[in-house]
Design an enzyme around this catalytic site. Structure first.
Site, PDB file in Angstrom:
ATOM      1  CD  GLU A  17      -7.633   3.280  -4.767  1.00  0.00           C
ATOM      2  OE1 GLU A  17      -6.755   3.851  -5.444  1.00  0.00           O
ATOM      3  OE2 GLU A  17      -7.392   2.422  -3.911  1.00  0.00           O
TER       4      GLU A  17
ATOM      5  CD  GLU B 181      -5.583  -1.028  -5.271  1.00  0.00           C
ATOM      6  OE1 GLU B 181      -4.910  -2.025  -5.028  1.00  0.00           O
ATOM      7  OE2 GLU B 181      -5.487   0.034  -4.635  1.00  0.00           O
TER       8      GLU B 181
ATOM      9  CB  SER C  86      -0.909  -0.010   1.226  1.00  0.00           C
ATOM     10  OG  SER C  86      -0.135   0.000   2.400  1.00  0.00           O
TER      11      SER C  86
ATOM     12  NE  ARG D 193      -1.498   9.324   4.980  1.00  0.00           N
ATOM     13  CZ  ARG D 193      -1.761   8.398   4.061  1.00  0.00           C
ATOM     14  NH1 ARG D 193      -1.428   8.599   2.824  1.00  0.00           N
ATOM     15  NH2 ARG D 193      -2.364   7.278   4.365  1.00  0.00           N
TER      16      ARG D 193
ATOM     17  CG  ASP E 293      -4.831   6.739   1.545  1.00  0.00           C
ATOM     18  OD1 ASP E 293      -5.629   6.676   0.585  1.00  0.00           O
ATOM     19  OD2 ASP E 293      -3.641   6.382   1.471  1.00  0.00           O
ATOM     20  CB  THR E 294      -8.349   9.612  -1.271  1.00  0.00           C
ATOM     21  OG1 THR E 294      -9.316   8.562  -1.391  1.00  0.00           O
ATOM     22  CG2 THR E 294      -7.066   9.173  -1.960  1.00  0.00           C
TER      23      THR E 294
ATOM     24  N   GLY F 299       2.037   2.994  -2.188  1.00  0.00           N
ATOM     25  CA  GLY F 299       3.063   3.070  -3.231  1.00  0.00           C
ATOM     26  C   GLY F 299       4.333   2.301  -2.934  1.00  0.00           C
TER      27      GLY F 299
HETATM   28  P1  AMP Z   1      -2.751   1.643  -6.168  1.00  0.00           P
HETATM   29  O1  AMP Z   1      -1.889   1.279  -4.991  1.00  0.00           O
HETATM   30  O2  AMP Z   1      -3.003   0.526  -7.085  1.00  0.00           O
HETATM   31  O3  AMP Z   1      -4.000   2.375  -5.749  1.00  0.00           O
HETATM   32  O4  AMP Z   1      -1.903   2.708  -7.003  1.00  0.00           O
HETATM   33  C1  AMP Z   1      -1.571   3.967  -6.450  1.00  0.00           C
HETATM   34  C2  AMP Z   1      -1.642   5.045  -7.513  1.00  0.00           C
HETATM   35  O5  AMP Z   1      -0.720   4.770  -8.579  1.00  0.00           O
HETATM   36  C3  AMP Z   1      -2.992   5.187  -8.185  1.00  0.00           C
HETATM   37  O6  AMP Z   1      -3.871   5.942  -7.395  1.00  0.00           O
HETATM   38  C4  AMP Z   1      -2.593   5.861  -9.492  1.00  0.00           C
HETATM   39  O7  AMP Z   1      -2.342   7.240  -9.297  1.00  0.00           O
HETATM   40  C5  AMP Z   1      -1.280   5.182  -9.822  1.00  0.00           C
HETATM   41  N1  AMP Z   1      -1.537   3.995 -10.659  1.00  0.00           N
HETATM   42  C6  AMP Z   1      -1.725   2.736 -10.207  1.00  0.00           C
HETATM   43  N2  AMP Z   1      -1.984   1.882 -11.224  1.00  0.00           N
HETATM   44  C7  AMP Z   1      -1.953   2.616 -12.351  1.00  0.00           C
HETATM   45  C8  AMP Z   1      -2.127   2.317 -13.731  1.00  0.00           C
HETATM   46  N3  AMP Z   1      -2.373   1.072 -14.163  1.00  0.00           N
HETATM   47  N4  AMP Z   1      -2.038   3.331 -14.620  1.00  0.00           N
HETATM   48  C9  AMP Z   1      -1.777   4.597 -14.200  1.00  0.00           C
HETATM   49  N5  AMP Z   1      -1.585   4.941 -12.913  1.00  0.00           N
HETATM   50  C10 AMP Z   1      -1.671   3.972 -11.993  1.00  0.00           C
END
Ligand code: AMP
Length: 385
Positions: free
Chosen positions: A256, A268, A146, A352, A275-276, A148
């Site tokens: 999401e 997702e 999570s 954070r 968190d948002t 990132g």
């Molecule tokens: P996630 O942990 O999967 O929610 O990814 C975190 C963030 O990364 C997302 O909110 C997007 O900003 C970016 N992201 C994730 N997957 C993609 C994707 N396939 N294409 C573009 N941006 C992505």
């Protein structure tokens, strides 16, 4: 019992406390934010099935509310089947969303929702094959991670080796030994939204769309409401209803979605506050935390009142040691601003530690206020003596 005692768990515990409920906070380290506001706490790895079973069998909580995805979910399912406790929103939803694979396969393969193209991989060679299948650019993420952690964008085949290394060291792999990743085609979206969806005893209620900005897969700013092209809101709600309905149970879900033109692409879902959604501390009469608690306790959600355009801005600390906060007075001098300083005992790397939320006459003003306050708050990470 709240499993996961970070900033989101802390707000959930506060909402439970408001209704006079006895609360138990659990996390893998002592002094986690929710532990400061719960009746009792336990420190253990929630991925350790036997340890989790022992604490639940001893405490016998009426409800277990997972607040993170990294939990021994099979143990939770077994404990519910044995009648020892009840899991929010239900054990299957928690199992399917504990990693990216269960939920992605449910959304794309079972429900047929639009998603980015994707392939799962377990080695660098498999990642190379996956990248040639989904195409460049693409995003690689550990299936269990999570904020990132372990995530990177691959733009050239030369990036693959470093991205694979980052994925296997940056996710939860370091502690669990799991090295599975998802390789997803990069979606060039116009905006991304979180659609907070509440499934409660009387039906389904949607919060207005939350727009957000992420840096390296980690949320930095969010705002509500995010304007959407005509017809997109209705389609987004239909998708959120379908996916949360397939997971089932009562509670709040963070769905999401990527918006590209008038396309809505599922990304997702978390069966818990997102968190948002911290922006709802300013934007709604019932925050996402209050809504989650009401829904999972089986209480009514007769409606949600929006309090006007609002925004949140995260405060990130870098370093190793104990965070110290200065200029709190400057941050709070900004009109409409509220601060939540989470009270994390230490920082190790990038973390954070607080959030500023604000309202405004429009989204731009709300974002400016939240950002100004977040930037005013000075965090110094001091070495542990
Ligand atoms: P996630 O942990 O999967 O929610 O990814 C975190 C963030 O990364 C997302 O909110 C997007 O900003 C970016 N992201 C994730 N997957 C993609 C994707 N396939 N294409 C573009 N941006 C992505």
């Amino acid at each position: 019992m709240v499993l996961g005692s970070g900033e989101l768990g802390k707000e959930v515990v506060i909402e439970l406390q408001r209704l006079g409920i006895e609360t138990i906070a659990v996390d893998r380290y002592a002094g986690a934010p929710a532990m400061a506001v719960a009746h009792r706490c336990h420190v253990l790895s929630m991925l350790d099935g036997p340890a989790l079973r022992q604490v639940i069998a001893e405490e016998r909580p009426a409800l277990v509310i997972p607040e993170v995805e990294a939990i021994a979910t099979d143990t939770l399912a077994a404990l519910e089947a044995e009648g020892i406790t009840r899991v929010v929103p239900n054990p299957r939803a928690v199992q399917l969303t504990m990693d990216r694979e269960g939920i992605r396969r449910l959304a794309a393969e079972t429900l047929g929702l639009a998603t980015s193209p994707y392939v799962f991989a377990d080695s660098e060679d498999e990642v190379r094959a996956a990248v040639s299948e989904v195409g460049l650019p693409c995003v690689i993420k550990p299936v269990m991670s999570s904020s990132g952690h372990g995530q990177s964008v691959i733009r050239r085949t030369e990036d693959i080796a470093a991205a694979w290394q980052e994925a296997v060291t940056g996710g939860r792999a370091a502690t669990t030994g799991a090295t599975r990743v998802i390789v997803e085609g990069f979606v060039d979206f116009d905006c991304e939204i979180t659609l907070l969806t509440v499934r409660h005893r009387d039906g389904v209620t949607f919060c207005p769309p939350i727009g957000h900005v992420q840096v390296d897969g980690d949320y930095r700013e969010s705002w509500q409401p995010q304007p959407l092209p005509e017809g997109v809101w209705e389609r987004a709600c239909a998708i959120a209803d379908e996916v949360t309905g397939a997971l089932g149970g009562w509670g709040l879900f963070g769905v999401e979605l990527f918006i590209r033109g008038d396309e809505v692409i599922f990304s997702e879902v978390s069966p818990r506050p997102h968190d948002t959604g911290l922006v709802t501390l300013a934007s709604q009469d019932l925050s996402e935390f209050a809504l989650h608690v009401r829904a999972c306790l089986g209480f009514p959600v007769p409606g949600i009142t929006s309090l006007g355009p609002s925004a949140s801005c995260a405060v990130i600390a870098e370093g190793q040691g104990v965070p110290r906060y200065d200029q709190v007075d400057v941050a709070l001098a900004e009109p409409t601003v509220q601060l939540r300083i989470f009270g994390k005992p230490t920082v190790d790397g990038h973390r954070r530690v607080a959030v500023a939320v604000a309202r405004g006459n429009d989204i731009d003003e709300a974002r400016r206020r939240a950002r100004t306050a977040a930037q005013a708050l000075t965090v110094t990470v001091e070495p542990v003596r």
